[in-house]
Design a protein around this motif. Sequence first.
Motif, PDB file in Angstrom:
ATOM      1  N   ALA A  57     -82.235   9.360 -63.691  1.00 55.49           N
ATOM      2  CA  ALA A  57     -82.321  10.562 -62.846  1.00 55.49           C
ATOM      3  C   ALA A  57     -82.965  11.735 -63.575  1.00 55.49           C
ATOM      4  O   ALA A  57     -83.466  12.666 -62.938  1.00 55.49           O
ATOM      5  CB  ALA A  57     -80.920  10.953 -62.368  1.00 55.49           C
ATOM      6  N   PHE A  58     -82.975  11.703 -64.911  1.00 55.72           N
ATOM      7  CA  PHE A  58     -83.501  12.830 -65.680  1.00 55.72           C
ATOM      8  C   PHE A  58     -84.957  12.633 -66.120  1.00 55.72           C
ATOM      9  O   PHE A  58     -85.518  13.505 -66.795  1.00 55.72           O
ATOM     10  CB  PHE A  58     -82.639  13.048 -66.932  1.00 55.72           C
ATOM     11  N   LEU A  59     -85.579  11.524 -65.745  1.00 53.64           N
ATOM     12  CA  LEU A  59     -86.898  11.201 -66.293  1.00 53.64           C
ATOM     13  C   LEU A  59     -88.063  11.836 -65.559  1.00 53.64           C
ATOM     14  O   LEU A  59     -89.152  11.944 -66.114  1.00 53.64           O
ATOM     15  CB  LEU A  59     -87.077   9.678 -66.336  1.00 53.64           C
ATOM     16  N   SER A  60     -87.895  12.208 -64.290  1.00 59.28           N
ATOM     17  CA  SER A  60     -89.027  12.726 -63.520  1.00 59.28           C
ATOM     18  C   SER A  60     -88.521  13.500 -62.307  1.00 59.28           C
ATOM     19  O   SER A  60     -87.377  13.314 -61.878  1.00 59.28           O
ATOM     20  CB  SER A  60     -89.929  11.571 -63.063  1.00 59.28           C
ATOM     21  N   VAL A  61     -89.392  14.368 -61.763  1.00 54.45           N
ATOM     22  CA  VAL A  61     -89.055  15.083 -60.520  1.00 54.45           C
ATOM     23  C   VAL A  61     -90.185  14.973 -59.501  1.00 54.45           C
ATOM     24  O   VAL A  61     -90.197  15.677 -58.501  1.00 54.45           O
ATOM     25  CB  VAL A  61     -88.740  16.584 -60.781  1.00 54.45           C
ATOM     26  N   GLU A  62     -91.135  14.067 -59.733  1.00 59.84           N
ATOM     27  CA  GLU A  62     -92.293  13.978 -58.849  1.00 59.84           C
ATOM     28  C   GLU A  62     -91.898  13.550 -57.432  1.00 59.84           C
ATOM     29  O   GLU A  62     -92.398  14.066 -56.445  1.00 59.84           O
ATOM     30  CB  GLU A  62     -93.331  13.003 -59.423  1.00 59.84           C
ATOM     31  N   VAL A  63     -91.010  12.557 -57.330  1.00 60.69           N
ATOM     32  CA  VAL A  63     -90.575  12.102 -56.012  1.00 60.69           C
ATOM     33  C   VAL A  63     -89.766  13.196 -55.312  1.00 60.69           C
ATOM     34  O   VAL A  63     -89.869  13.394 -54.101  1.00 60.69           O
ATOM     35  CB  VAL A  63     -89.746  10.801 -56.124  1.00 60.69           C
ATOM     36  N   ALA A  64     -88.969  13.928 -56.066  1.00 62.24           N
ATOM     37  CA  ALA A  64     -88.189  15.029 -55.483  1.00 62.24           C
ATOM     38  C   ALA A  64     -89.114  16.065 -54.856  1.00 62.24           C
ATOM     39  O   ALA A  64     -88.820  16.623 -53.794  1.00 62.24           O
ATOM     40  CB  ALA A  64     -87.321  15.682 -56.563  1.00 62.24           C
ATOM     41  N   LYS A  65     -90.255  16.321 -55.492  1.00 59.69           N
ATOM     42  CA  LYS A  65     -91.217  17.264 -54.933  1.00 59.69           C
ATOM     43  C   LYS A  65     -91.782  16.760 -53.611  1.00 59.69           C
ATOM     44  O   LYS A  65     -92.013  17.537 -52.680  1.00 59.69           O
ATOM     45  CB  LYS A  65     -92.356  17.504 -55.926  1.00 59.69           C
ATOM     46  N   THR A  66     -92.022  15.438 -53.522  1.00 56.64           N
ATOM     47  CA  THR A  66     -92.542  14.864 -52.274  1.00 56.64           C
ATOM     48  C   THR A  66     -91.555  15.082 -51.134  1.00 56.64           C
ATOM     49  O   THR A  66     -91.934  15.434 -50.017  1.00 56.64           O
ATOM     50  CB  THR A  66     -92.805  13.355 -52.447  1.00 56.64           C
ATOM     51  N   ILE A  67     -90.273  14.898 -51.416  1.00 54.96           N
ATOM     52  CA  ILE A  67     -89.249  15.067 -50.384  1.00 54.96           C
ATOM     53  C   ILE A  67     -89.068  16.538 -50.034  1.00 54.96           C
ATOM     54  O   ILE A  67     -88.988  16.923 -48.858  1.00 54.96           O
ATOM     55  CB  ILE A  67     -87.909  14.476 -50.863  1.00 54.96           C
ATOM     56  N   SER A  68     -89.007  17.411 -51.068  1.00 56.25           N
ATOM     57  CA  SER A  68     -88.630  18.804 -50.831  1.00 56.25           C
ATOM     58  C   SER A  68     -89.750  19.645 -50.256  1.00 56.25           C
ATOM     59  O   SER A  68     -89.499  20.638 -49.575  1.00 56.25           O
ATOM     60  CB  SER A  68     -88.136  19.442 -52.139  1.00 56.25           C
ATOM     61  N   SER A  69     -91.006  19.291 -50.535  1.00 55.07           N
ATOM     62  CA  SER A  69     -92.083  20.160 -50.074  1.00 55.07           C
ATOM     63  C   SER A  69     -93.276  19.417 -49.511  1.00 55.07           C
ATOM     64  O   SER A  69     -94.274  20.041 -49.176  1.00 55.07           O
ATOM     65  CB  SER A  69     -92.556  21.052 -51.232  1.00 55.07           C
ATOM     66  N   GLY A  70     -93.201  18.084 -49.380  1.00 53.37           N
ATOM     67  CA  GLY A  70     -94.363  17.345 -48.911  1.00 53.37           C
ATOM     68  C   GLY A  70     -94.170  16.683 -47.568  1.00 53.37           C
ATOM     69  O   GLY A  70     -95.071  16.654 -46.735  1.00 53.37           O
ATOM     70  N   LEU A  71     -92.984  16.139 -47.318  1.00 51.04           N
ATOM     71  CA  LEU A  71     -92.753  15.339 -46.122  1.00 51.04           C
ATOM     72  C   LEU A  71     -92.701  16.196 -44.861  1.00 51.04           C
ATOM     73  O   LEU A  71     -93.271  15.848 -43.828  1.00 51.04           O
ATOM     74  CB  LEU A  71     -91.463  14.540 -46.287  1.00 51.04           C
ATOM     75  N   THR A 133     -99.572   8.396 -46.308  1.00 49.79           N
ATOM     76  CA  THR A 133    -100.040   8.039 -47.653  1.00 49.79           C
ATOM     77  C   THR A 133     -98.917   7.793 -48.652  1.00 49.79           C
ATOM     78  O   THR A 133     -99.051   6.951 -49.547  1.00 49.79           O
ATOM     79  CB  THR A 133    -100.962   9.133 -48.208  1.00 49.79           C
ATOM     80  N   LYS A 134     -97.794   8.515 -48.517  1.00 46.27           N
ATOM     81  CA  LYS A 134     -96.737   8.405 -49.525  1.00 46.27           C
ATOM     82  C   LYS A 134     -95.474   7.732 -49.023  1.00 46.27           C
ATOM     83  O   LYS A 134     -94.519   7.572 -49.784  1.00 46.27           O
ATOM     84  CB  LYS A 134     -96.408   9.790 -50.086  1.00 46.27           C
ATOM     85  N   VAL A 135     -95.474   7.327 -47.738  1.00 48.06           N
ATOM     86  CA  VAL A 135     -94.297   6.632 -47.206  1.00 48.06           C
ATOM     87  C   VAL A 135     -94.689   5.305 -46.565  1.00 48.06           C
ATOM     88  O   VAL A 135     -94.232   4.234 -47.005  1.00 48.06           O
ATOM     89  CB  VAL A 135     -93.543   7.513 -46.186  1.00 48.06           C
ATOM     90  N   LEU A 136     -95.512   5.339 -45.533  1.00 47.78           N
ATOM     91  CA  LEU A 136     -95.814   4.121 -44.781  1.00 47.78           C
ATOM     92  C   LEU A 136     -96.660   3.127 -45.577  1.00 47.78           C
ATOM     93  O   LEU A 136     -96.353   1.925 -45.599  1.00 47.78           O
ATOM     94  CB  LEU A 136     -96.517   4.488 -43.467  1.00 47.78           C
ATOM     95  N   PHE A 274     -94.934   8.604 -55.290  1.00 47.44           N
ATOM     96  CA  PHE A 274     -94.767   7.825 -54.063  1.00 47.44           C
ATOM     97  C   PHE A 274     -93.282   7.551 -53.851  1.00 47.44           C
ATOM     98  O   PHE A 274     -92.610   7.004 -54.723  1.00 47.44           O
ATOM     99  CB  PHE A 274     -95.529   6.504 -54.138  1.00 47.44           C
ATOM    100  N   SER A 275     -92.791   7.909 -52.671  1.00 44.08           N
ATOM    101  CA  SER A 275     -91.375   7.706 -52.371  1.00 44.08           C
ATOM    102  C   SER A 275     -91.181   6.326 -51.752  1.00 44.08           C
ATOM    103  O   SER A 275     -90.814   6.192 -50.590  1.00 44.08           O
ATOM    104  CB  SER A 275     -90.883   8.798 -51.413  1.00 44.08           C
ATOM    105  N   LEU A 276     -91.440   5.297 -52.545  1.00 43.12           N
ATOM    106  CA  LEU A 276     -91.331   3.940 -51.992  1.00 43.12           C
ATOM    107  C   LEU A 276     -89.887   3.476 -51.973  1.00 43.12           C
ATOM    108  O   LEU A 276     -89.013   4.078 -52.583  1.00 43.12           O
ATOM    109  CB  LEU A 276     -92.216   2.964 -52.760  1.00 43.12           C
ATOM    110  N   SER A 277     -89.674   2.374 -51.306  1.00 42.40           N
ATOM    111  CA  SER A 277     -88.343   1.787 -51.221  1.00 42.40           C
ATOM    112  C   SER A 277     -88.134   0.794 -52.348  1.00 42.40           C
ATOM    113  O   SER A 277     -88.869  -0.183 -52.465  1.00 42.40           O
ATOM    114  CB  SER A 277     -88.174   1.084 -49.868  1.00 42.40           C
ATOM    115  N   THR A 278     -87.124   1.040 -53.180  1.00 33.64           N
ATOM    116  CA  THR A 278     -86.804   0.070 -54.222  1.00 33.64           C
ATOM    117  C   THR A 278     -86.304  -1.232 -53.595  1.00 33.64           C
ATOM    118  O   THR A 278     -86.508  -2.311 -54.145  1.00 33.64           O
ATOM    119  CB  THR A 278     -85.735   0.634 -55.180  1.00 33.64           C
ATOM    120  N   THR A 279     -85.651  -1.121 -52.440  1.00 34.25           N
ATOM    121  CA  THR A 279     -85.182  -2.324 -51.738  1.00 34.25           C
ATOM    122  C   THR A 279     -86.357  -3.196 -51.325  1.00 34.25           C
ATOM    123  O   THR A 279     -86.334  -4.418 -51.511  1.00 34.25           O
ATOM    124  CB  THR A 279     -84.366  -1.939 -50.498  1.00 34.25           C
TER     125      THR A 279
END
Length: 416
Positions: A57-71, A133-136, A274-279
């Motif tokens: 959880a402490f290694l990056s915030v790039e995906v958090a930026k996609t959720i908080s200000s991109g989607l 581009t970052k979800v589908l 990219f906010s991909l699904s780990t599942t």
Amino acid sequence: MEHITLLLAIVIVTALVFDFTNGFHDTANAMATTISTGALKPKTAVAMSAALNLVGAFLSVEVAKTISSGLVTEAGITPEVIFAALVGAILWNLMTWLIGLPSSSSHALMGGLIGATIASVGVSGVNGGTVVTKVLIPAIAAPLVAGIAAFLASRLTYKIGKNADEKATAKGYRTGQIASAGLVSLAHGTNDAQKTMGIITLALVAGGVLSPGSNPPMWVILSAGLAIAMGTYLGGWRIIRTMGKGLTDLQPQQGFAAQTSAASVILASSNLGFSLSTTHSCSGAVMGAGLGRKGGVVRWSTATRMFVAWGLTLPAAGLVAAGSEFVTKQGDWGVAAVAVFLIGACTAIWFVSRRQVVDHTNVNDVSADAEPAGVVTAAIAAVTPPPAGTPANDDLKTTIPAPAPAGSEPTQPATV
């Protein structure tokens, strides 16, 4: 944190509850193959995964930026919208966990956020380009890339070790599985914990606590990491069973190939935002590895039900979130009503799960009596009938005595 209102506090707590469900819902991504091949004991596996999720959880915030200000656009998004989005995501996570289907917590969250935003401010509130581009696109590409990589890696491992001692080879790959499972857990914490960081950051921006475009504060990163780690340690045993035994039968070589391939895809996507699904990535890798061994098979009836659940995730979570947003807009009583509904629904799902308990003691048991069942399972099975001429459930085989002619010796049991 001095400007956090009661409503904003409720949203933050709900976000951490979602993060907790994300942890136990997605534990299977990292540890299912490790547990199913016997590389680690179940409780040891989930403890290791929980610790590495916290570190990741402490290694990056790039995906958090996609959720908080991109989607979605931050203008017009209120804490009520985010609360409604989380309700849709949590309920979908719990429903799919109940029936043991690996579906995407990430897509549940994003579907809830999109549905609640559309219900609140209209389609203009959603950044369509970012969604594509970052979800589908990653949703389709990730399982394919991970599956192909795992297929090729499995073929290569068997080719390299074809003349080696079978027991020594299996032992070596079990050791390798522990390392690769740790890598997947680290990747999961890096990718999935950030989604909750992003949603809390978005709530803080909507509540006026942070300025638009801000990075997640340290307390947000820490709380999200702890929540997903605690959920992971709880263990999503129902989904671990499906991933480890329900999709295919894996040997240590295949488990190592699947985990390494999935981790590579997840870590690469995290660095790109990219906010991909780990599942999706791990499921694709498991199926690819299953086909990578000569004579290996994938149980396509289970896989098909899983694919249907994937397709339903975004719209189902979005519809629940949109309905919740409609109620929350009515005022404080609406927020309270949705909160009571969420608590009641979660409690009901938990009581239903107690009817057929799946835990670390029976996670590798695939007997008919231990399979989760229920209305939702029947509904998904109804829209995914097996191909003509095949058994209705090829995951399980039942042995029954074959009838013997009168006066003859009993015959051997027949398997159907």
